[in-house]
Motif scaffolding. Structure first.
Motif, short mmCIF file in Angstrom:
data_model
loop_
_atom_site.label_atom_id
_atom_site.label_comp_id
_atom_site.label_asym_id
_atom_site.label_seq_id
_atom_site.Cartn_x
_atom_site.Cartn_y
_atom_site.Cartn_z
N SER A 363 0.82 -1.21 0.00
CA SER A 363 0.00 0.00 0.00
C SER A 363 0.86 1.27 0.00
N VAL A 371 -9.56 -2.81 0.00
CA VAL A 371 -8.93 -3.45 -1.15
C VAL A 371 -7.47 -3.81 -0.86
N ASP A 372 -6.83 -3.11 0.08
CA ASP A 372 -5.45 -3.46 0.46
C ASP A 372 -5.42 -4.81 1.18
N PRO A 375 -7.60 -7.90 -1.72
CA PRO A 375 -7.55 -7.57 -3.15
C PRO A 375 -8.33 -8.54 -4.01
N GLU A 376 -8.50 -9.77 -3.55
CA GLU A 376 -9.25 -10.76 -4.33
C GLU A 376 -10.74 -10.45 -4.38
N ARG A 377 -11.18 -9.52 -3.51
CA ARG A 377 -12.61 -9.17 -3.47
C ARG A 377 -12.84 -7.77 -4.04
N ARG A 378 -11.95 -7.33 -4.93
CA ARG A 378 -12.02 -5.97 -5.46
C ARG A 378 -13.39 -5.66 -6.06
N SER A 379 -13.92 -6.56 -6.90
CA SER A 379 -15.20 -6.31 -7.57
C SER A 379 -16.37 -6.37 -6.60
N LEU A 381 -16.27 -5.77 -3.39
CA LEU A 381 -16.21 -4.62 -2.48
C LEU A 381 -16.79 -3.38 -3.14
N ALA A 382 -16.64 -3.30 -4.45
CA ALA A 382 -17.14 -2.13 -5.16
C ALA A 382 -18.64 -2.18 -5.39
#
Length: 443
Positions: A363, A371-372, A375-379, A381-382
């Motif tokens: 980071s 997301v830090d 990161p595998e849940r980026r989509s 989380l958005a």
């Protein structure tokens, strides 16, 4: 100068022993109430519930068993018991410790030893405020108390729990608070060493005892001295070596490979495993060895079942990480904390630390974001799904309560003040959201 150090109930039917103990404990500053019969003790403990800091209790009494006194008194109050036992009562004393007694001491004993046990028992009594070392959840505070009971003994300890729950941390804490703290702590991962080398690593070998043995090698058992030999992942130990470990425990000595000279074994054995090693569900582990190793057992709860510890652990881990490396990260954002409280943590505390270390390394922000850490849940989380206002409010309240408990080291009254509610209201909400009570030592 005598000092006011607490009120002790003494249950001892021998008049000479009882009078001697009363005199010495009084000189140490304790207020002592002496009983010679179990019925007397039960009556006093019932009518003065909560007034005694400790009960020092003989197991064999003229009218009833000390175990009966302990169990009956525990129904009305949680006064800690320290048992005085003869050698024939040790199995019973160990069973009582598993049931909640704080300690036992075998007769005959020296007075200094008893005073040390009493001081330790008072320190780790449930009513004593103890700074959290392993976690702020009620479960981990109880783990600290149990390890405090185990610390003064020489019996083996078996710690069980999922991978990453902190079994070695607990073993090191046990070593740290024990009389062996100045002696070595030797850790052996039985799953990481090839089976054909494990015996040599554990017991050592003489020069020339096998091909490649070019010099004398002292094994972990010898290097542990009078400290602690920690056998991690004991469930992976090969069966032939299990037999030799059992012999070590029973005989109190071992032999290096290639030698017939016995070497005294003085260390205390502490073991850990994530496997089921007991009964029909076990992995083929020797049951006779299991019963010897599990004289003093401890099972750790997974992190998902003690959410109060998540943010507390995260704060400690991040402090250690930022002190040991160059990183712009200085804290965790509220959004990241929310994401951490919602995560199931299948890898437990080890996963938590690994995610923090990766995030701190990659980071570029001062505060870690969701997301830090994930990161595998980026989509996902958005684009989180829409939930009802009631569910969102409940989830937010639960997260705030867990944060307040983490910030106040589990102190209910302080957490209630930070949240701007009464302690009663906080207790009600904690019960509603399935959050266990924090430290109960406050008034």
């Amino acid at each position: 100068m005598p000092r006011d150090t607490g009120r002790i109930g003494l249950l001892e039917d021998d008049p000479i022993m009882g009078e001697s103990l009363v005199q010495r404990l009084s000189l140490e500053g304790y207020k002592v109430q002496w009983w010679t019969r179990g019925e007397q003790a039960l009556r006093e403990l019932s009518s003065h519930a909560g007034e005694f800091d400790l009960v020092v209790c003989d197991i064999r009494l003229p009218d009833m068993d000390g175990e009966d006194v302990f169990r009956q008194s525990s129904r009305e109050a949680s006064t800690p018991f320290l048992f005085m036992s003869g050698f024939g009562d040790i199995d019973q004393a160990v069973r009582l410790m598993r049931s909640g007694a704080v300690d036992f001491i075998t007769k005959p004993f020296d007075m200094a030893g008893l005073l040390d046990r009493i001081a330790t028992s008072l320190r780790f009594a449930p009513s004593a405020p103890v700074e959290a070392e392993l976690g702020i959840s009620p479960f981990m505070r109880n783990v600290e108390m149990v390890l405090g009971r185990y610390a003064a003994h020489t019996l083996p300890v078996l710690i069980q729990g999922e991978t990453g729950t902190g079994k070695e941390i607990c073993a090191r804490y046990l070593h740290q608070i024990s009389p062996r703290a100045a002696s070595p702590f030797m850790a052996v991962n039985c799953a990481a060493i090839p089976s054909e080398l494990l015996e040599s690593e554990l017991f050592g070998h003489e020069k020339g005892s096998f091909t490649g043995a070019h010099q004398l090698h002292r094994g972990y058992a010898e290097r542990a001295g009078d400290g602690v030999l920690f056998l991690d992942e004991i469930g992976d130990m090969p069966l032939p070596l299990q037999a030799k470990l059992l012999r070590l425990i029973e005989d109190g000595h071992f032999h290096r490979l290639g030698s017939e000279k016995p070497i005294p074994f003085k260390a205390r054995i502490v073991c850990a495993t994530h496997q089921e090693v007991e009964g029909e569900r076990g992995t083929g582990f020797r049951q006779d060895l299991y019963f010897r190793l599990s004289a003093l057992p401890l099972t750790l709860m997974p992190l998902r079942d003690r959410p109060e510890d998540i943010l507390w652990l995260a704060g400690r881990f991040l402090d250690e990480i930022t002190e040991s490396r160059e990183t712009p990260v200085r804290g965790i954002s509220a959004l990241a904390e929310d994401a951490m409280l919602e995560h199931a943590w299948p890898g437990n505390a080890r996963e938590l630390r690994n995610r923090l270390e990766r995030a701190a390394a990659l980071s570029e922000n001062t505060l870690l974001m969701p997301v830090d850490l994930f990161p595998e849940r980026r989509s996902s989380l958005a684009a989180s799904p829409v939930e009802t206002l009631s569910a969102a409010r409940d989830a937010a309240e639960r997260r705030q309560i867990l944060k307040a408990l983490s910030m106040t080291n589990g102190q209910i009254l302080q957490a209630a003040r930070q949240l701007g509610v009464s302690r009663t209201t906080l207790w009600e909400k904690m019960t509603r959201f399935g959050i266990e009570g924090g430290a109960r030592s406050e008034n």
